[in-house]
Design a protein around this motif. Structure first.
Motif, PDB file in Angstrom:
ATOM      1  N   ARG A 198       0.834  -1.207   0.000  1.00  0.00           N
ATOM      2  CA  ARG A 198       0.000   0.000   0.000  1.00  0.00           C
ATOM      3  C   ARG A 198       0.872   1.263   0.000  1.00  0.00           C
ATOM      4  O   ARG A 198       0.595   2.210  -0.729  1.00  0.00           O
ATOM      5  CB  ARG A 198      -0.928   0.018   1.215  1.00  0.00           C
TER       6      ARG A 198
ATOM      7  N   GLU B 227       1.073   3.980  -2.896  1.00  0.00           N
ATOM      8  CA  GLU B 227       0.777   5.375  -2.535  1.00  0.00           C
ATOM      9  C   GLU B 227       1.827   6.322  -3.124  1.00  0.00           C
ATOM     10  O   GLU B 227       1.510   7.352  -3.709  1.00  0.00           O
ATOM     11  CB  GLU B 227       0.750   5.498  -1.013  1.00  0.00           C
TER      12      GLU B 227
ATOM     13  N   ASP C  23      -7.671   1.530  -3.555  1.00  0.00           N
ATOM     14  CA  ASP C  23      -7.542   0.327  -2.749  1.00  0.00           C
ATOM     15  C   ASP C  23      -6.802  -0.720  -3.568  1.00  0.00           C
ATOM     16  O   ASP C  23      -6.694  -0.609  -4.795  1.00  0.00           O
ATOM     17  CB  ASP C  23      -8.914  -0.202  -2.329  1.00  0.00           C
TER      18      ASP C  23
ATOM     19  N   ASP D 124      -6.108  -5.067  -4.145  1.00  0.00           N
ATOM     20  CA  ASP D 124      -6.476  -6.469  -3.941  1.00  0.00           C
ATOM     21  C   ASP D 124      -5.330  -7.327  -4.440  1.00  0.00           C
ATOM     22  O   ASP D 124      -4.878  -7.147  -5.586  1.00  0.00           O
ATOM     23  CB  ASP D 124      -7.748  -6.833  -4.718  1.00  0.00           C
TER      24      ASP D 124
ATOM     25  N   MET E  99      -5.135  -2.566  -8.518  1.00  0.00           N
ATOM     26  CA  MET E  99      -5.430  -1.276  -7.899  1.00  0.00           C
ATOM     27  C   MET E  99      -6.711  -0.714  -8.512  1.00  0.00           C
ATOM     28  O   MET E  99      -6.882  -0.734  -9.728  1.00  0.00           O
ATOM     29  CB  MET E  99      -4.286  -0.283  -8.117  1.00  0.00           C
TER      30      MET E  99
ATOM     31  N   SER F  48     -19.095   0.108   1.527  1.00  0.00           N
ATOM     32  CA  SER F  48     -17.914   0.023   0.673  1.00  0.00           C
ATOM     33  C   SER F  48     -18.255   0.562  -0.710  1.00  0.00           C
ATOM     34  O   SER F  48     -19.431   0.680  -1.082  1.00  0.00           O
ATOM     35  CB  SER F  48     -17.420  -1.429   0.546  1.00  0.00           C
TER      36      SER F  48
ATOM     37  N   GLU G 147     -16.892   0.132  -4.863  1.00  0.00           N
ATOM     38  CA  GLU G 147     -16.061  -0.652  -5.768  1.00  0.00           C
ATOM     39  C   GLU G 147     -16.395  -0.290  -7.200  1.00  0.00           C
ATOM     40  O   GLU G 147     -17.457   0.275  -7.493  1.00  0.00           O
ATOM     41  CB  GLU G 147     -16.230  -2.155  -5.538  1.00  0.00           C
TER      42      GLU G 147
END
Length: 205
Positions: free
Chosen positions: A73, A77, A94, A96, A111, A135, A137
């Motif tokens: 992460r 970033e 976010d 995964d 991402m 959430s 998505e």
């Protein structure tokens, strides 16, 4: 969940005014709040996962050196603007993990990123309508999660024909690989039938 597998518990569909959402951006908050509020009251909804339209999200797969998720992460970033054509300070993102190769010491990460302003608009509209978002998505991720079984290998093409547009989603080994949309949907087909067969729009539909 049932002894015979998962079944749909509640399902609702409402017609949204044609200009209330354009290219994924909410233009008429009051109209959208009214529609969502109607669903909330009709089906007793309190919480929801919100899918952001494909036009407003970025999905990409990145290989990183093998590392814990918190390290990945931080790396994403710092390198965010190298991968996504958005400013990091104005975005929400976010990660995964979709694959790990210990042999190559590589982790495949997907991402997803969206403008913070878009997320705030959707969040405000849903909250005003009485539903708390849990959430957000990308629309393509929601489609994949709903349709394709986990750990399914190979390549799958999802074609989502909406009212005004059709979205193509290519899924590869459990992750969204490619997404694309065209401005042709069910309404276009109905209009073509209406014209060709000299029918009213309602009969053609």
């Amino acid at each position: 969940k049932t002894p015979n597998g998962t079944k749909i518990g509640r399902f609702g569909e409402e017609v949204i005014p044609s200009d209330a959402i354009l290219n994924g951006v909410i233009k008429d908050k009051i109209a959208i709040e009214k529609v969502i509020s109607g669903l909330q009251k009709k089906y007793g909804l309190s919480f929801a996962r919100i899918s952001i339209p494909e036009e407003e999200t970025y999905l990409l797969e990145i290989p990183f050196p093998l590392a814990p998720l918190e390290v990945l992460r931080k790396t994403a970033e710092t390198q965010f603007e190298e991968y996504v054509p958005m400013k990091r300070a104005e975005s929400v993102f976010d990660l995964d993990v979709i694959g790990v190769s210990k042999k190559q010491a590589i982790v495949r990460v997907q991402m997803s990123a969206v403008s913070e302003a878009i997320v705030q608009t959707y969040e405000t509209v849903f909250q005003h309508a009485g539903i708390t978002p849990v959430s957000f998505e990308a629309e393509a991720q929601a489609l994949m999660r709903a349709i394709i079984q986990r750990r399914e290998s190979g390549i799958t093409l999802i074609v989502d024909i909406g009212k005004k547009e059709t979205t193509f989603v290519v899924v590869h080994s459990g992750s969204v690989w490619i997404t694309s949309s065209v401005d042709v949907g069910g309404e276009t087909i109905t209009q073509a039938l209406s014209k060709e067969l000299s029918l009213s729009f309602e009969k053609a539909e």
